[in-house]
Design a protein around this motif. Structure first.
Motif, PDB file in Angstrom:
ATOM      1  N   THR A  71       0.836  -1.207   0.000  1.00  0.00           N
ATOM      2  CA  THR A  71       0.000   0.000   0.000  1.00  0.00           C
ATOM      3  C   THR A  71       0.866   1.250   0.000  1.00  0.00           C
ATOM      4  OG1 THR A  71      -1.862  -1.071   1.110  1.00  0.00           O
ATOM      5  CG2 THR A  71      -1.710   1.317   1.325  1.00  0.00           C
ATOM      6  N   LEU A  72       1.937   1.222   0.786  1.00  0.00           N
ATOM      7  CA  LEU A  72       2.826   2.381   0.856  1.00  0.00           C
ATOM      8  C   LEU A  72       3.619   2.571  -0.435  1.00  0.00           C
ATOM      9  CD1 LEU A  72       4.024   2.011   4.540  1.00  0.00           C
ATOM     10  CD2 LEU A  72       2.717   3.921   3.594  1.00  0.00           C
ATOM     11  N   LEU A  73       3.993   1.479  -1.085  1.00  0.00           N
ATOM     12  CA  LEU A  73       4.636   1.614  -2.394  1.00  0.00           C
ATOM     13  C   LEU A  73       3.720   2.368  -3.350  1.00  0.00           C
ATOM     14  CD1 LEU A  73       6.313  -1.844  -3.156  1.00  0.00           C
ATOM     15  CD2 LEU A  73       7.461   0.332  -2.734  1.00  0.00           C
ATOM     16  N   ARG A  74       2.453   2.049  -3.306  1.00  0.00           N
ATOM     17  CA  ARG A  74       1.484   2.738  -4.162  1.00  0.00           C
ATOM     18  C   ARG A  74       1.320   4.187  -3.722  1.00  0.00           C
ATOM     19  NH1 ARG A  74      -3.882  -0.661  -4.131  1.00  0.00           N
ATOM     20  NH2 ARG A  74      -4.377   0.732  -5.876  1.00  0.00           N
ATOM     21  N   TYR A  75       1.125   4.393  -2.429  1.00  0.00           N
ATOM     22  CA  TYR A  75       0.872   5.737  -1.896  1.00  0.00           C
ATOM     23  C   TYR A  75       2.045   6.684  -2.175  1.00  0.00           C
ATOM     24  CZ  TYR A  75       0.272   9.432   1.581  1.00  0.00           C
ATOM     25  OH  TYR A  75       0.167  10.652   2.214  1.00  0.00           O
ATOM     26  N   ILE A  76       3.246   6.230  -1.904  1.00  0.00           N
ATOM     27  CA  ILE A  76       4.425   7.078  -2.074  1.00  0.00           C
ATOM     28  C   ILE A  76       4.621   7.444  -3.544  1.00  0.00           C
ATOM     29  CG2 ILE A  76       6.960   7.070  -1.950  1.00  0.00           C
ATOM     30  CD1 ILE A  76       6.643   5.495   0.710  1.00  0.00           C
ATOM     31  N   HIS A  77       4.507   6.473  -4.429  1.00  0.00           N
ATOM     32  CA  HIS A  77       4.732   6.757  -5.849  1.00  0.00           C
ATOM     33  C   HIS A  77       3.577   7.528  -6.484  1.00  0.00           C
ATOM     34  CE1 HIS A  77       7.683   3.244  -5.589  1.00  0.00           C
ATOM     35  NE2 HIS A  77       8.399   4.315  -5.853  1.00  0.00           N
ATOM     36  N   PRO A 131       2.861  12.428  -6.481  1.00  0.00           N
ATOM     37  CA  PRO A 131       2.864  13.509  -7.489  1.00  0.00           C
ATOM     38  C   PRO A 131       1.587  13.558  -8.325  1.00  0.00           C
ATOM     39  CG  PRO A 131       4.952  12.315  -7.495  1.00  0.00           C
ATOM     40  CD  PRO A 131       3.996  11.503  -6.677  1.00  0.00           C
ATOM     41  N   THR A 132       0.992  12.402  -8.631  1.00  0.00           N
ATOM     42  CA  THR A 132      -0.248  12.418  -9.399  1.00  0.00           C
ATOM     43  C   THR A 132      -1.400  12.916  -8.531  1.00  0.00           C
ATOM     44  OG1 THR A 132      -0.636  10.067  -8.883  1.00  0.00           O
ATOM     45  CG2 THR A 132       0.480  10.571 -10.945  1.00  0.00           C
ATOM     46  N   LYS A 133      -1.402  12.536  -7.268  1.00  0.00           N
ATOM     47  CA  LYS A 133      -2.448  12.992  -6.356  1.00  0.00           C
ATOM     48  C   LYS A 133      -2.393  14.502  -6.179  1.00  0.00           C
ATOM     49  CE  LYS A 133      -4.397  11.975  -1.792  1.00  0.00           C
ATOM     50  NZ  LYS A 133      -4.234  11.201  -0.536  1.00  0.00           N
ATOM     51  N   ALA A 134      -1.179  15.062  -6.232  1.00  0.00           N
ATOM     52  CA  ALA A 134      -1.001  16.507  -6.097  1.00  0.00           C
ATOM     53  C   ALA A 134      -1.231  17.242  -7.407  1.00  0.00           C
ATOM     54  CB  ALA A 134       0.402  16.810  -5.576  1.00  0.00           C
ATOM     55  N   GLY A 135      -1.486  16.510  -8.483  1.00  0.00           N
ATOM     56  CA  GLY A 135      -1.735  17.132  -9.780  1.00  0.00           C
ATOM     57  C   GLY A 135      -0.487  17.625 -10.489  1.00  0.00           C
ATOM     58  N   MET A 136       0.678  17.145 -10.067  1.00  0.00           N
ATOM     59  CA  MET A 136       1.933  17.603 -10.673  1.00  0.00           C
ATOM     60  C   MET A 136       2.211  16.904 -12.003  1.00  0.00           C
ATOM     61  SD  MET A 136       4.202  17.677  -7.176  1.00  0.00           S
ATOM     62  CE  MET A 136       5.659  18.363  -7.972  1.00  0.00           C
ATOM     63  N   LEU A 152      -0.872  -2.335  -9.826  1.00  0.00           N
ATOM     64  CA  LEU A 152      -1.271  -1.793  -8.531  1.00  0.00           C
ATOM     65  C   LEU A 152      -0.927  -0.310  -8.419  1.00  0.00           C
ATOM     66  CD1 LEU A 152      -0.158  -4.670  -6.128  1.00  0.00           C
ATOM     67  CD2 LEU A 152      -2.499  -3.913  -6.536  1.00  0.00           C
ATOM     68  N   VAL A 153       0.284   0.051  -8.822  1.00  0.00           N
ATOM     69  CA  VAL A 153       0.749   1.426  -8.649  1.00  0.00           C
ATOM     70  C   VAL A 153       0.025   2.391  -9.585  1.00  0.00           C
ATOM     71  CG1 VAL A 153       2.764   2.943  -8.902  1.00  0.00           C
ATOM     72  CG2 VAL A 153       2.990   0.754  -7.730  1.00  0.00           C
ATOM     73  N   GLU A 154      -0.353   1.923 -10.754  1.00  0.00           N
ATOM     74  CA  GLU A 154      -0.999   2.810 -11.719  1.00  0.00           C
ATOM     75  C   GLU A 154      -2.475   3.045 -11.418  1.00  0.00           C
ATOM     76  OE1 GLU A 154      -0.130   0.977 -15.432  1.00  0.00           O
ATOM     77  OE2 GLU A 154       1.984   1.575 -15.426  1.00  0.00           O
ATOM     78  N   VAL A 155      -3.067   2.219 -10.560  1.00  0.00           N
ATOM     79  CA  VAL A 155      -4.468   2.404 -10.179  1.00  0.00           C
ATOM     80  C   VAL A 155      -4.517   3.227  -8.888  1.00  0.00           C
ATOM     81  CG1 VAL A 155      -6.592   1.266  -9.462  1.00  0.00           C
ATOM     82  CG2 VAL A 155      -5.179   0.249 -11.256  1.00  0.00           C
ATOM     83  N   PRO A 156      -5.163   4.397  -8.895  1.00  0.00           N
ATOM     84  CA  PRO A 156      -5.198   5.246  -7.692  1.00  0.00           C
ATOM     85  C   PRO A 156      -5.776   4.510  -6.489  1.00  0.00           C
ATOM     86  CG  PRO A 156      -6.019   6.441  -9.606  1.00  0.00           C
ATOM     87  CD  PRO A 156      -5.871   5.000 -10.033  1.00  0.00           C
ATOM     88  N   LEU A 157      -5.183   4.772  -5.355  1.00  0.00           N
ATOM     89  CA  LEU A 157      -5.709   4.215  -4.108  1.00  0.00           C
ATOM     90  C   LEU A 157      -7.092   4.797  -3.819  1.00  0.00           C
ATOM     91  CD1 LEU A 157      -2.479   4.431  -1.960  1.00  0.00           C
ATOM     92  CD2 LEU A 157      -3.760   2.335  -2.339  1.00  0.00           C
ATOM     93  N   ASP A 158      -7.918   4.034  -3.148  1.00  0.00           N
ATOM     94  CA  ASP A 158      -9.222   4.543  -2.732  1.00  0.00           C
ATOM     95  C   ASP A 158      -9.051   5.759  -1.838  1.00  0.00           C
ATOM     96  OD1 ASP A 158     -10.494   2.531  -4.098  1.00  0.00           O
ATOM     97  OD2 ASP A 158     -10.670   1.208  -2.352  1.00  0.00           O
ATOM     98  N   ASP A 159     -10.020   6.667  -1.881  1.00  0.00           N
ATOM     99  CA  ASP A 159      -9.938   7.901  -1.105  1.00  0.00           C
ATOM    100  C   ASP A 159      -9.817   7.660   0.393  1.00  0.00           C
ATOM    101  OD1 ASP A 159     -10.139   9.388  -3.421  1.00  0.00           O
ATOM    102  OD2 ASP A 159     -12.310   9.623  -3.273  1.00  0.00           O
ATOM    103  N   ASP A 160     -10.378   6.552   0.868  1.00  0.00           N
ATOM    104  CA  ASP A 160     -10.385   6.317   2.308  1.00  0.00           C
ATOM    105  C   ASP A 160      -9.138   5.600   2.814  1.00  0.00           C
ATOM    106  OD1 ASP A 160     -10.952   3.945   1.113  1.00  0.00           O
ATOM    107  OD2 ASP A 160     -12.732   3.472   2.299  1.00  0.00           O
ATOM    108  N   VAL A 161      -8.175   5.316   1.934  1.00  0.00           N
ATOM    109  CA  VAL A 161      -6.906   4.741   2.376  1.00  0.00           C
ATOM    110  C   VAL A 161      -6.093   5.837   3.051  1.00  0.00           C
ATOM    111  CG1 VAL A 161      -4.728   3.705   1.652  1.00  0.00           C
ATOM    112  CG2 VAL A 161      -6.876   2.961   0.605  1.00  0.00           C
ATOM    113  N   GLN A 162      -5.670   5.607   4.277  1.00  0.00           N
ATOM    114  CA  GLN A 162      -5.029   6.645   5.070  1.00  0.00           C
ATOM    115  C   GLN A 162      -3.592   6.269   5.414  1.00  0.00           C
ATOM    116  OE1 GLN A 162      -7.643   7.047   8.433  1.00  0.00           O
ATOM    117  NE2 GLN A 162      -9.242   8.064   7.259  1.00  0.00           N
ATOM    118  N   CYS A 163      -2.679   7.150   5.042  1.00  0.00           N
ATOM    119  CA  CYS A 163      -1.265   7.010   5.398  1.00  0.00           C
ATOM    120  C   CYS A 163      -0.822   8.334   6.003  1.00  0.00           C
ATOM    121  CB  CYS A 163      -0.430   6.674   4.162  1.00  0.00           C
ATOM    122  SG  CYS A 163      -0.967   5.184   3.276  1.00  0.00           S
TER     123      CYS A 163
END
Length: 267
Positions: free
Chosen positions: A124-130, A133-138, A181-192
């Motif tokens: 999950t963290l591998l996905r979240y960390i990578h 930048p996409t989550k931030a819209g960069m 896994l990494v290319e599919v956005p994590l669900d909004d309720d996943v919390q890190c």
């Protein structure tokens, strides 16, 4: 009130977030990003007074360098997590202060960390960390961001030149499986670990969007920033009262962090 003790990891693996003091940028140009990577490399190239190679201070599994914060997934090898991260922040702060003719802290005094004790959360963290930048819209895709470890996993950065022990995960799943896994956005309720003051956001993006729809008829959360000031502020305060994070609200609504922070201070 004394600081709460850090949670220890039984595996020695931690997710760490460092951010600039007062949320200031810690990377101004390419040289700064490169220097942080060099500091991370030096953590793995330790020598004694006779020039003999010593075990690395830590093992990196993933990283993402953003303009004002850093995410790391690492295992401590010798020292505790606090001492290990201090080596990194001191090295970079010395460089940064000299380059920009400043003094004092570069990073927020107390970094955030959380233990990682199972493979599922590790992935999950591998996905979240990578995905940061996409989550931030960069960038539009994980592949497009230059200052993360993802290109080490895909092989664009050869293993001999990389910082991360990518085989730790690639021997457990194929690259194609990891890419999916990494290319599919994590669900909004996943919390890190997040940039907000609390360790975790108490409500997910989906809940906030649903609240805006049910309470105000807002179908697109970004429309909040276009409303008149009084109504906008009322909505932001109501979302904060429901447990939304400040950075989370800024990202969802387009309202600047500074405005949201001021509103929170009046609550």
């Amino acid at each position: 009130m004394p600081r709460q003790a850090r949670k220890e990891s039984g595996s020695g693996i931690y997710h760490v977030m460092l951010r600039g003091i007062n949320r200031q940028d810690i990377f101004e140009d390419v040289e700064d990003y490169m220097r942080m990577l060099r500091c991370m490399q030096l953590m793995q190239e330790q020598y004694d007074d006779q020039g003999n190679r010593l075990p690395p201070l830590c093992t990196f599994y993933a990283y993402c360098l953003m303009s004002n914060h850093v995410h790391l997934l690492l295992r401590v090898n010798q020292e505790d997590i606090g001492s290990t991260i201090k080596h990194l922040t001191v090295m970079y702060a010395m460089y940064y202060n000299q380059k920009y003719s400043r003094s004092g802290h570069v990073f927020q005094d107390r970094f955030k960390s959380e233990p990682v004790n199972d493979l599922a959360y590790f992935v999950t963290l591998l996905r979240y960390i990578h995905q940061n930048p996409t989550k931030a819209g960069m960038v539009g895709k994980v592949d497009d961001y230059h200052w993360s470890s993802w290109k080490e996993y895909t092989g664009e950065i050869p293993a001999a030149l990389g910082l991360c022990a990518t085989n730790a995960i690639l021997k457990r799943m194929s690259l194609d499986e990891l890419k999916e896994l990494v290319e599919v956005p994590l669900d909004d309720d996943v919390q890190c670990l997040d940039l907000d003051e609390g360790i975790k956001i108490s409500v997910g993006d989906r809940e906030i969007r649903q609240y805006l729809l049910d309470s105000y008829g807002i179908t697109d959360s970004v429309k909040v920033q276009e409303m008149d000031k009084e109504k906008r502020n009322e909505i932001i305060v109501c979302c904060l009262e429901r447990g939304a994070g400040m950075r989370q609200l800024s990202r969802l609504t387009g309202v600047t962090y500074g405005v949201i922070n001021r509103l929170r201070g009046r609550m």
